[in-house]
Design a protein around this motif. Structure first.
Motif, PDB file in Angstrom:
ATOM      1  N   ALA A 179       0.808  -1.225   0.000  1.00  0.00           N
ATOM      2  CA  ALA A 179       0.000   0.000   0.000  1.00  0.00           C
ATOM      3  C   ALA A 179       0.839   1.272   0.000  1.00  0.00           C
ATOM      4  CB  ALA A 179      -0.928   0.002   1.213  1.00  0.00           C
ATOM      5  N   VAL A 180       2.154   1.132   0.180  1.00  0.00           N
ATOM      6  CA  VAL A 180       3.010   2.324   0.227  1.00  0.00           C
ATOM      7  C   VAL A 180       3.919   2.337  -0.999  1.00  0.00           C
ATOM      8  CG1 VAL A 180       2.906   2.549   2.728  1.00  0.00           C
ATOM      9  CG2 VAL A 180       4.692   1.116   1.704  1.00  0.00           C
ATOM     10  N   PRO A 181       4.375   3.517  -1.422  1.00  0.00           N
ATOM     11  CA  PRO A 181       5.106   3.633  -2.686  1.00  0.00           C
ATOM     12  C   PRO A 181       6.590   3.286  -2.553  1.00  0.00           C
ATOM     13  CG  PRO A 181       4.860   5.782  -1.712  1.00  0.00           C
ATOM     14  CD  PRO A 181       4.110   4.832  -0.816  1.00  0.00           C
ATOM     15  N   PRO A 182       7.273   3.158  -3.690  1.00  0.00           N
ATOM     16  CA  PRO A 182       8.734   2.995  -3.666  1.00  0.00           C
ATOM     17  C   PRO A 182       9.383   4.112  -2.857  1.00  0.00           C
ATOM     18  CG  PRO A 182       7.898   2.610  -5.870  1.00  0.00           C
ATOM     19  CD  PRO A 182       6.735   3.129  -5.067  1.00  0.00           C
ATOM     20  N   GLY A 183      10.461   3.762  -2.178  1.00  0.00           N
ATOM     21  CA  GLY A 183      11.110   4.709  -1.289  1.00  0.00           C
ATOM     22  C   GLY A 183      10.635   4.583   0.145  1.00  0.00           C
ATOM     23  N   SER A 184       9.553   3.806   0.362  1.00  0.00           N
ATOM     24  CA  SER A 184       9.098   3.511   1.720  1.00  0.00           C
ATOM     25  C   SER A 184      10.044   2.502   2.364  1.00  0.00           C
ATOM     26  CB  SER A 184       7.672   2.954   1.692  1.00  0.00           C
ATOM     27  OG  SER A 184       6.760   3.933   1.227  1.00  0.00           O
ATOM     28  N   HIS A 185       9.979   2.405   3.680  1.00  0.00           N
ATOM     29  CA  HIS A 185      10.858   1.506   4.411  1.00  0.00           C
ATOM     30  C   HIS A 185      10.055   0.653   5.386  1.00  0.00           C
ATOM     31  CE1 HIS A 185      13.790   4.428   2.934  1.00  0.00           C
ATOM     32  NE2 HIS A 185      14.760   3.600   3.281  1.00  0.00           N
ATOM     33  N   LEU A 186      10.607  -0.503   5.698  1.00  0.00           N
ATOM     34  CA  LEU A 186      10.055  -1.389   6.720  1.00  0.00           C
ATOM     35  C   LEU A 186      11.119  -1.557   7.797  1.00  0.00           C
ATOM     36  CD1 LEU A 186       7.872  -3.413   7.724  1.00  0.00           C
ATOM     37  CD2 LEU A 186       9.038  -5.163   6.364  1.00  0.00           C
ATOM     38  N   GLY A 231      11.318  -9.128  -1.320  1.00  0.00           N
ATOM     39  CA  GLY A 231      10.971  -8.083  -2.272  1.00  0.00           C
ATOM     40  C   GLY A 231      11.477  -6.709  -1.900  1.00  0.00           C
ATOM     41  N   LEU A 232      12.127  -6.592  -0.746  1.00  0.00           N
ATOM     42  CA  LEU A 232      12.653  -5.308  -0.286  1.00  0.00           C
ATOM     43  C   LEU A 232      14.179  -5.326  -0.303  1.00  0.00           C
ATOM     44  CD1 LEU A 232      10.323  -4.832   2.828  1.00  0.00           C
ATOM     45  CD2 LEU A 232       9.949  -3.966   0.498  1.00  0.00           C
ATOM     46  N   GLU A 233      14.778  -4.151  -0.366  1.00  0.00           N
ATOM     47  CA  GLU A 233      16.234  -4.021  -0.307  1.00  0.00           C
ATOM     48  C   GLU A 233      16.648  -3.859   1.153  1.00  0.00           C
ATOM     49  OE1 GLU A 233      16.823  -0.516  -2.610  1.00  0.00           O
ATOM     50  OE2 GLU A 233      16.565  -1.536  -4.544  1.00  0.00           O
ATOM     51  N   VAL A 234      17.282  -4.902   1.708  1.00  0.00           N
ATOM     52  CA  VAL A 234      17.693  -4.850   3.107  1.00  0.00           C
ATOM     53  C   VAL A 234      18.944  -3.982   3.222  1.00  0.00           C
ATOM     54  CG1 VAL A 234      18.349  -6.181   5.135  1.00  0.00           C
ATOM     55  CG2 VAL A 234      16.710  -7.132   3.490  1.00  0.00           C
ATOM     56  N   LEU A 235      18.859  -2.958   4.048  1.00  0.00           N
ATOM     57  CA  LEU A 235      19.974  -2.024   4.194  1.00  0.00           C
ATOM     58  C   LEU A 235      21.080  -2.637   5.049  1.00  0.00           C
ATOM     59  CD1 LEU A 235      18.067   1.331   4.826  1.00  0.00           C
ATOM     60  CD2 LEU A 235      18.615   0.220   2.650  1.00  0.00           C
ATOM     61  N   ALA A 258      16.221  -5.181  11.562  1.00  0.00           N
ATOM     62  CA  ALA A 258      16.546  -4.900  10.161  1.00  0.00           C
ATOM     63  C   ALA A 258      15.736  -3.700   9.691  1.00  0.00           C
ATOM     64  CB  ALA A 258      16.260  -6.103   9.272  1.00  0.00           C
ATOM     65  N   VAL A 259      16.308  -3.002   8.708  1.00  0.00           N
ATOM     66  CA  VAL A 259      15.612  -1.928   8.011  1.00  0.00           C
ATOM     67  C   VAL A 259      15.727  -2.218   6.533  1.00  0.00           C
ATOM     68  CG1 VAL A 259      15.509   0.549   7.552  1.00  0.00           C
ATOM     69  CG2 VAL A 259      16.168  -0.257   9.814  1.00  0.00           C
ATOM     70  N   ALA A 260      14.609  -2.167   5.809  1.00  0.00           N
ATOM     71  CA  ALA A 260      14.614  -2.492   4.381  1.00  0.00           C
ATOM     72  C   ALA A 260      13.834  -1.425   3.616  1.00  0.00           C
ATOM     73  CB  ALA A 260      14.000  -3.859   4.144  1.00  0.00           C
ATOM     74  N   ARG A 261      14.245  -1.214   2.371  1.00  0.00           N
ATOM     75  CA  ARG A 261      13.642  -0.178   1.519  1.00  0.00           C
ATOM     76  C   ARG A 261      12.869  -0.817   0.397  1.00  0.00           C
ATOM     77  NH1 ARG A 261      14.698   2.580  -3.190  1.00  0.00           N
ATOM     78  NH2 ARG A 261      14.232   4.827  -3.166  1.00  0.00           N
ATOM     79  N   LYS A 262      11.698  -0.257   0.100  1.00  0.00           N
ATOM     80  CA  LYS A 262      10.915  -0.723  -1.028  1.00  0.00           C
ATOM     81  C   LYS A 262      11.458  -0.099  -2.311  1.00  0.00           C
ATOM     82  CE  LYS A 262       6.193  -1.112  -2.853  1.00  0.00           C
ATOM     83  NZ  LYS A 262       4.745  -0.938  -2.567  1.00  0.00           N
ATOM     84  N   PRO A 263      11.930  -0.921  -3.267  1.00  0.00           N
ATOM     85  CA  PRO A 263      12.537  -0.363  -4.474  1.00  0.00           C
ATOM     86  C   PRO A 263      11.490   0.237  -5.420  1.00  0.00           C
ATOM     87  CG  PRO A 263      12.440  -2.760  -4.598  1.00  0.00           C
ATOM     88  CD  PRO A 263      11.956  -2.383  -3.223  1.00  0.00           C
TER      89      PRO A 263
END
Length: 263
Positions: A179-186, A231-235, A258-263
């Motif tokens: 539901a959130v756009p690219p550039g969002s983080h988890l 599916g996320l980029e793990v920082l 962990a912190v990950a970014r939605k590509p």
């Protein structure tokens, strides 16, 4: 005026939000919470270190996101009782215009919601009464405060461990991140029993917890934790003990972070 949530507060059984508050040195807890907290500590002496490390990880992650990553919206699910350096305080210290929505459905947390709603003048802080098991309701409720067309940091610290079925937990994460756009983080933390982090001693403590407190809890392996980040980029530095995420201070604890970014 009496809070409408007061009648939902059980003082005869320990509850995670209050026990966690006790471990962090807070005062928003009852004798039953302290008794269970002390027993868990006797079974797993490092639990206090876990609580403090999880809190410190939150601060480092939010400072990074509000600073270097430029995130201005935060969705903190399962926030627990307010303590020092809550998400909105850390974020708005870096970016006063940051917008933060807290989500919890614990009645004692709801009675303290007013303490959370002290936003900076430029920013916004809101509170939503919703269950992490219902991500669709969460997403519908945050729309008046967060713009879901702009990047959002979804914070789920120590909350997926209360979703006992792993497939359900994955589904919750997917629904939120879809539901959130690219550039969002988890941003995630989660307890583990993995011996490499000293987690094997936690098994007896968790069994005691599940027999004497609420809500029930489960630990997960590194592989299961990693599946939430699919599916996320793990920082960098990847999946580590939360105490070691961009920090060399303190001992490793049996809590992945962990912190990950939605590509």
């Amino acid at each position: 005026m009496t809070s409408p949530h007061i009648d939902r507060i059980r003082t005869d059984i320990a509850h995670n939000a209050r026990v966690w508050n006790y471990w962090l040195g807070g005062k928003d807890n009852y004798s039953v919470d302290r008794a269970v907290g002390d027993q868990v500590t006797s079974l797993y002496p490092s639990i206090g270190e876990v609580a403090r490390a999880d809190r410190a990880f939150l601060g480092r992650a939010v400072r990074y996101l509000a600073g270097e990553a430029g995130v201005r919206q935060f969705l903190d699910i399962g926030t627990g009782l307010p303590t020092a350096d809550n998400t909105h305080e850390v974020a708005q210290r870096v970016a006063p215009e940051a917008r933060v929505v807290y989500v919890d459905n614990d009645p004692i947390v709801l009675t303290h919601a007013r303490a959370l709603l002290t936003s900076s003048r430029k920013g916004v802080t809101e509170y939503v009464d919703a269950d992490a098991h219902d991500p669709e309701r969460i997403l519908k409720s945050v729309g008046r405060t967060l713009d879901l067309d702009r990047p959002v940091a979804v914070m789920m610290l120590g909350i997926l461990n209360f979703v006992l079925d792993t497939d359900t937990a994955r589904s919750i994460v997917r629904t939120l991140m879809d539901a959130v756009p690219p550039g969002s983080h988890l941003v995630l933390t989660h307890p583990t029993l993995e011996p490499a982090l000293g987690g094997e001693g936690n098994a007896e403590a968790m069994a005691f917890w599940n027999a004497n407190a609420t809500p029930p809890i489960t630990a997960r392996s590194r592989e299961e934790f990693a599946s939430f980040l699919d599916g996320l980029e793990v920082l960098e530095p990847g999946i580590v003990s939360c105490s070691r995420w961009r920090s060399d201070a303190g001992p490793e604890v049996a809590q992945f972070g962990a912190v990950a970014r939605k590509p």
